[in-house]
Design an enzyme around this catalytic site. Structure first.
Site, mmCIF file in Angstrom:
data_model
loop_
_atom_site.group_PDB
_atom_site.id
_atom_site.type_symbol
_atom_site.label_atom_id
_atom_site.label_comp_id
_atom_site.label_asym_id
_atom_site.label_seq_id
_atom_site.Cartn_x
_atom_site.Cartn_y
_atom_site.Cartn_z
ATOM 1 N N GLY A 181 0.804 -1.227 0.027
ATOM 2 C CA GLY A 181 -0.093 -0.032 0.141
ATOM 3 C C GLY A 181 0.898 1.169 0.003
ATOM 4 N N GLY A 182 0.271 2.405 0.281
ATOM 5 C CA GLY A 182 0.930 3.347 0.230
ATOM 6 C C GLY A 182 2.223 3.547 1.341
ATOM 7 N N GLY A 218 27.899 16.209 -24.342
ATOM 8 C CA GLY A 218 27.377 16.560 -23.142
ATOM 9 C C GLY A 218 27.638 15.782 -21.997
ATOM 10 C CB ALA A 219 28.044 12.251 -21.684
HETATM 11 C C1 HXC Z 1 -4.859 -5.465 9.741
HETATM 12 C C2 HXC Z 1 -3.652 -6.750 9.172
HETATM 13 C C3 HXC Z 1 -3.244 -6.235 7.839
HETATM 14 C C4 HXC Z 1 -3.914 -5.174 7.843
HETATM 15 C C5 HXC Z 1 -2.239 -7.973 7.977
HETATM 16 N N1 HXC Z 1 -3.085 -8.036 9.046
HETATM 17 N N2 HXC Z 1 -2.252 -6.983 7.326
HETATM 18 N N3 HXC Z 1 -4.427 -6.633 10.202
HETATM 19 N N4 HXC Z 1 -4.523 -4.711 8.827
HETATM 20 N N5 HXC Z 1 -3.527 -4.310 6.885
HETATM 21 C C6 HXC Z 1 -3.271 -9.106 10.134
HETATM 22 C C7 HXC Z 1 -3.784 -10.487 9.357
HETATM 23 O O1 HXC Z 1 -5.135 -10.466 9.651
HETATM 24 C C8 HXC Z 1 -3.041 -11.641 10.190
HETATM 25 O O2 HXC Z 1 -3.657 -11.324 11.616
HETATM 26 C C9 HXC Z 1 -1.657 -11.081 10.610
HETATM 27 O O3 HXC Z 1 -1.848 -9.808 10.234
HETATM 28 C C10 HXC Z 1 -0.770 -11.741 9.930
HETATM 29 O O4 HXC Z 1 -1.090 -11.640 8.260
HETATM 30 P P1 HXC Z 1 -1.241 -13.066 7.298
HETATM 31 O O5 HXC Z 1 -1.954 -12.565 6.229
HETATM 32 O O6 HXC Z 1 -1.489 -14.223 8.170
HETATM 33 O O7 HXC Z 1 0.289 -13.039 6.929
HETATM 34 P P2 HXC Z 1 0.966 -13.394 5.732
HETATM 35 O O8 HXC Z 1 0.320 -14.610 5.063
HETATM 36 O O9 HXC Z 1 2.485 -13.527 5.843
HETATM 37 O O10 HXC Z 1 0.566 -12.330 4.712
HETATM 38 C C11 HXC Z 1 1.185 -10.908 5.178
HETATM 39 C C12 HXC Z 1 0.622 -9.715 4.011
HETATM 40 C C13 HXC Z 1 -0.889 -10.166 4.141
HETATM 41 C C14 HXC Z 1 1.122 -9.981 2.579
HETATM 42 C C15 HXC Z 1 1.022 -8.654 4.551
HETATM 43 O O11 HXC Z 1 -1.418 -10.033 5.519
HETATM 44 C C16 HXC Z 1 -1.600 -8.844 3.571
HETATM 45 O O12 HXC Z 1 -1.635 -8.896 1.901
HETATM 46 N N6 HXC Z 1 -1.976 -7.745 4.169
HETATM 47 C C17 HXC Z 1 -2.882 -6.524 3.447
HETATM 48 C C18 HXC Z 1 -1.993 -5.785 2.998
HETATM 49 C C19 HXC Z 1 -2.416 -4.551 2.352
HETATM 50 O O13 HXC Z 1 -2.934 -4.344 1.375
HETATM 51 N N7 HXC Z 1 -2.147 -3.706 2.794
HETATM 52 C C20 HXC Z 1 -2.452 -2.180 2.686
HETATM 53 C C21 HXC Z 1 -3.382 -1.685 3.771
HETATM 54 S S1 HXC Z 1 -3.654 -0.050 3.278
HETATM 55 P P3 HXC Z 1 -4.047 -12.520 12.526
HETATM 56 O O14 HXC Z 1 -4.965 -12.062 13.739
HETATM 57 O O15 HXC Z 1 -4.680 -13.708 11.700
HETATM 58 O O16 HXC Z 1 -2.719 -13.300 13.096
HETATM 59 C C22 HXC Z 1 -2.329 0.848 3.481
HETATM 60 C C23 HXC Z 1 -2.303 2.442 3.062
HETATM 61 C C24 HXC Z 1 -1.281 3.249 3.493
HETATM 62 O O17 HXC Z 1 -1.329 0.243 3.945
HETATM 63 C C25 HXC Z 1 -1.435 4.573 3.059
HETATM 64 C C26 HXC Z 1 -0.595 5.507 3.320
HETATM 65 C C27 HXC Z 1 -0.646 6.713 2.730
#
Ligand code: HXC
Length: 503
Positions: free
Chosen positions: A152-153, A389-390
């Site tokens: 994400g961001g 130029g380089a």
């Molecule tokens: C809340 C989250 C989470 C999230 C993971 N978890 N990402 N909880 N918010 N964004 C939690 C899971 O539910 C899980 O909880 C634990 O963390 C471990 O995650 P897993 O999925 O079991 O681990 P893994 O299989 O290793 O995968 C990791 C991962 C995947 C690739 C990071 O979790 C994933 O794709 N997460 C979402 C990533 C994403 O799209 N993030 C963007 C968010 S928006 P439990 O309780 O089951 O252990 C963002 C915007 C920022 O970041 C903007 C700034 C301007």
């Protein structure tokens, strides 16, 4: 308390070890001097009476080779290392302290990004982290070590720092993950192809080092730090250096590495390794835009940044990626008082529609800005070719360098003889063709004349663009003496309210 510490670490080990990854705490201990880590705000955001094991980020101070650093380490075992209000405020607090203390920040990132349950409050924390990272930029070094997902961001946090290190098989950076990509565009792609460490090190240039594993990543971070001052208010570091006959004899053999035939490629990294202290050269972005080499080394113990053309890759021509790579590196060195030594062997900018359409004008301009506005000592050696130029943009005296020297036999000119004859003698050659004369022989003669008269260092010497010719054996001593002479250089940087520089 002790039992809470143990429980938290056991939980972290259970999550991380089965994935072949270290826990946040293990990573910190592997990175810093033994026993030097002082954690802060460990229980922030929790109720200890309710067995609170800590938040998704560990923050604190430590020493690396005796120098103070601020450390941020995301703990994936707590809700995937995600960033909520508490984690955000802990990171911001540490960053404020690092800015006050003028010490580098090293972040170990392993996180699912913004904690979805906390909604826009988590996003707002990212916004503040971006702002704080930008404020700290150019004041204290910021190093990001990506040891897990970075989605994400959230990727923009590390992208705003000075150096991004990624571990080969376990780190990913993407603005939108594979699931979202599939949902929105229908494209099926793996995490590695979308944002793996190899991709970011070799193709996008997001990462500055591709680490084999976590240990390698931490080693690299430590080495990198050794070349950097703790803040822009300090001079570049100097290492204790005893005059070393091995360094001198290695440097004296440098001529053997560069073929006299200027069409024959050679490895410029070897040349650099022959010239610098102990043959130690730490490359930055080694795999990205490899036609230009950037990295840190030392001359008689003084830390320097090196920019050089890599003859082995596209003959060391400049292109969009090489320009951006070199520009950011020179800007970094300039911000942190690190002199820049430029080793030139450049046939020119890479010609063609691909480069023009990729914006070589706009993106190439970044490199010009970086050298033109640099106030640190700039020492440039033309090893073999410097065309067009380089030549001018790569740390020439016209661009403000302190010293320019060339090896005898250097080819310095506006362009090569073939191109020059085609342009300058176009009418004459056309006439010869019309008259039925031997155009090939005439062209060859004209090219030889141009080559002898114009492709050499003479004009550069006469207009003062070169300070002198040096034999290859003199290169190391010349750089050392130029660095000594410029040690006291103080040219205040212009203070702009807002910069409009291309980078
Ligand atoms: C809340 C989250 C989470 C999230 C993971 N978890 N990402 N909880 N918010 N964004 C939690 C899971 O539910 C899980 O909880 C634990 O963390 C471990 O995650 P897993 O999925 O079991 O681990 P893994 O299989 O290793 O995968 C990791 C991962 C995947 C690739 C990071 O979790 C994933 O794709 N997460 C979402 C990533 C994403 O799209 N993030 C963007 C968010 S928006 P439990 O309780 O089951 O252990 C963002 C915007 C920022 O970041 C903007 C700034 C301007």
């Amino acid at each position: 308390m002790e039992s809470l510490h143990r429980k938290a670490e056991e939980r972290a080990q259970a999550t991380q070890h089965k994935k072949g990854k270290k826990t946040a705490r293990e990573r910190i201990h592997a990175l810093v001097d033994e026993g030097s880590f002082q954690e802060i705000q460990r229980f922030a955001g929790g109720n200890i009476d309710e067995d609170y094991l800590g938040s998704g980020v560990i923050t604190g101070f430590a020493e690396i080779s005796g120098r103070a650093v601020a450390i941020i380490a995301q703990d994936f075992s707590v809700q995937g290392g995600t960033l909520g209000e508490v984690e955000g405020s802990k990171m911001l607090h540490l960053m404020d302290q690092a800015i006050d203390l003028r010490i580098p920040i090293i972040s170990l990132l392993d996180s699912g990004g913004a904690r979805i349950q906390e909604g826009v409050a988590a996003l707002a924390q990212y916004g503040q982290i971006f702002k704080k990272t930008s404020e700290a930029s150019g004041l204290i070094p910021q190093i990001s070590i990506i040891v897990g997902p970075c989605a994400g961001g959230a990727v923009y946090g590390p992208a705003l720092t000075d150096f991004v290190i990624m571990t080969k098989d376990s780190s990913f950076m993407f603005v939108t993950g594979p699931e979202v990509v599939k949902a929105v565009t229908g494209e099926q792609v793996t995490s590695a192809d979308l944002g793996g460490a190899v991709l970011h090190s070799a193709t996008t240039g997001v990462a500055h080092y591709l680490a084999e594993d976590e240990e390698d990543a931490l080693d690299y971070a430590r080495s990198l730090l050794s070349y950097l001052p703790s803040s822009a208010e300090e001079d570049a570091p100097t290492f204790a250096y005893q005059t070393n006959p091995e360094d001198d004899s290695r440097a004296a053999q440098v001529a053997d590495l560069v073929p006299v035939n200027s069409k024959q490629p050679y490895d410029m990294v070897e040349v650099i390794e022959h010239l610098v202290d102990h043959g130690e050269f730490l490359q930055i972005q080694e795999l990205f835009a490899a036609n230009v080499i950037t990295g840190f080394a030392a001359f008689q113990g003084r830390s320097v940044g090196i920019v050089a053309n890599q003859s082995l890759v596209d003959a060391g021509t400049l292109d969009v990626n090489a320009s951006e790579k070199a520009s950011r590196f020179v800007q970094f060195c300039n911000a942190f008082n690190i002199p820049v030594v430029t080793l030139v062997d450049v046939p020119g900018y890479r010609p063609g529609t691909e480069q023009e359409r990729a914006g070589i004008i706009r993106r190439g301009a970044k490199m010009i800005t970086a050298y033109a506005t640099a106030t640190v000592p700039l020492v440039t050696i033309i090893v073999r070719k410097a065309y067009g130029g380089a030549y001018i943009v790569m740390g020439s005296k016209a661009m403000g360098a302190d010293f320019n020297f060339a090896w005898p036999g250097a080819e310095i000119a506006v362009m090569g003889s073939e191109g020059a004859v085609n342009i300058v003698y176009r009418k004459e050659l056309k006439q010869l063709q019309a008259d039925g004369d031997d155009v090939t022989a005439a062209r060859q003669r004209l090219e030889e004349i141009y080559s002898t008269q114009a492709v050499n260092p003479n004009l550069s010497l006469q207009i003062g663009a070169l300070d002198g010719l040096i034999s290859p054996e003199q290169t190391r001593p010349t750089i050392i003496s130029a660095l000594k002479l410029t040690q006291a250089k103080r040219r205040p940087q212009k203070i702009y309210r807002h910069s409009t520089n291309p980078p």
